[in-house]
Scaffold this active site. Structure first.
Site, PDB file in Angstrom:
ATOM      1  N   GLY A   1      46.652  55.890  42.770  1.00 30.59           N
ATOM      2  CA  GLY A   1      46.368  56.351  44.129  1.00 30.59           C
ATOM      3  C   GLY A   1      44.985  56.949  44.329  1.00 30.59           C
ATOM      4  O   GLY A   1      44.782  57.733  45.252  1.00 30.59           O
ATOM      5  N   SER A   2      44.015  56.560  43.495  1.00 31.15           N
ATOM      6  CA  SER A   2      42.679  57.136  43.704  1.00 31.15           C
ATOM      7  C   SER A   2      42.082  56.662  45.035  1.00 31.15           C
ATOM      8  O   SER A   2      41.369  57.402  45.699  1.00 31.15           O
ATOM      9  CB  SER A   2      41.750  56.840  42.534  1.00 31.15           C
ATOM     10  OG  SER A   2      41.401  55.487  42.472  1.00 31.15           O
TER      11      SER A   2
ATOM     12  N   ASN B   1      45.056  44.909  53.076  1.00 32.15           N
ATOM     13  CA  ASN B   1      45.151  45.142  51.632  1.00 32.15           C
ATOM     14  C   ASN B   1      43.745  45.135  51.037  1.00 32.15           C
ATOM     15  O   ASN B   1      42.838  44.485  51.567  1.00 32.15           O
ATOM     16  CB  ASN B   1      45.968  44.010  50.996  1.00 32.15           C
ATOM     17  CG  ASN B   1      46.075  44.137  49.484  1.00 32.15           C
ATOM     18  OD1 ASN B   1      46.351  45.212  48.958  1.00 32.15           O
ATOM     19  ND2 ASN B   1      45.849  43.033  48.775  1.00 32.15           N
TER      20      ASN B   1
ATOM     21  N   HIS C   1      41.833  44.066  47.494  1.00 32.09           N
ATOM     22  CA  HIS C   1      42.027  43.347  46.234  1.00 32.09           C
ATOM     23  C   HIS C   1      40.764  43.529  45.384  1.00 32.09           C
ATOM     24  O   HIS C   1      39.647  43.394  45.886  1.00 32.09           O
ATOM     25  CB  HIS C   1      42.279  41.863  46.512  1.00 32.09           C
ATOM     26  CG  HIS C   1      42.650  41.123  45.267  1.00 32.09           C
ATOM     27  ND1 HIS C   1      43.908  41.208  44.707  1.00 32.09           N
ATOM     28  CD2 HIS C   1      41.916  40.332  44.445  1.00 32.09           C
ATOM     29  CE1 HIS C   1      43.933  40.488  43.602  1.00 32.09           C
ATOM     30  NE2 HIS C   1      42.747  39.949  43.414  1.00 32.09           N
TER      31      HIS C   1
END
Ligand code: GAR
Length: 188
Positions: free
Chosen positions: A12-13, A100, A102
């Site tokens: 979760g950085s 998102n 990636h």
């Protein structure tokens, strides 16, 4: 006020970086949703005073996640290191409102099984001279939604997968919050 759900499966950085970026912008609020109870992202959320929830894979597949998103009056969904496929009920309800990030230059190094360190290992194994990030809309196939933004970094022959990960993370921290901000403003 816009409500953003940050979905994450691991450290979760990026979630932390996004929350910090928007800290003094009162028009946006966040909550965190993970499919893993023991994901470190929960600790980051706690430290930042942000609510975080866990719904496991089965809960995503049986409508619990959509229910939670609706109960929280979610406007927008951001996948930041989220490794489950987004189920159809969520895709339908949030069309055009799910993005998102990636850790590679899609369409290269995308698809099932291509996430996190696996991506960087493949990039190094193939002796790529560049990598980067892709921010894209989410559809029913892994990593195939319309591309919104890409940024590149140079890979030198001596770089390890960890070096590549660090370069890619730096790009993510720099660009992801700004792209989220732009998209949300456009949706107003
Ligand atoms: C990030 O590099 C993100 O791009 C990647 O997982 C990492 C999560 O790091 N996402 C994927 O691989 C999705 N296919 P973080 O938990 O430290 O933010």
């Amino acid at each position: 006020m816009k409500k953003i759900a940050l979905l994450a499966s691991g450290s979760g950085s990026n979630v932390e970086n996004i929350i910090c970026y928007f800290r003094n912008k009162s028009e946006i609020s966040f909550f965190v949703l993970s499919n893993k109870e023991d994901a470190y992202v929960h600790q980051r959320a706690k430290k930042l005073n942000i609510l975080s929830y866990t719904i496991n894979k089965n809960g995503f597949e049986t409508g619990k996640a959509l229910m939670l998103l609706k109960e929280n009056k979610t406007d927008f969904i951001v996948l930041a290191g989220f490794l489950l496929k987004v189920p159809e009920d969520i895709l339908k309800n949030y069309q055009g409102r799910i993005i998102n990030i990636h850790p590679a230059l899609l369409p290269k190094y995308g698809g099932k099984g291509m996430y996190g360190s696996h991506v960087h290992e493949a990039v190094v194994a193939n002796k790529e001279t560049e990598s980067g990030i892709t921010i894209h809309h989410v559809n029913e196939n892994y990593d195939e939604g319309q591309i919104i933004f890409q940024s590149r970094c140079v890979i030198s022959p001596a770089d390890t997968p960890e070096d590549v990960a660090a370069k890619v993370h730096a790009l993510e921290y720099e660009h992801f919050p700004k792209i989220i901000e732009q998209i949300i403003e456009r949706k107003n």
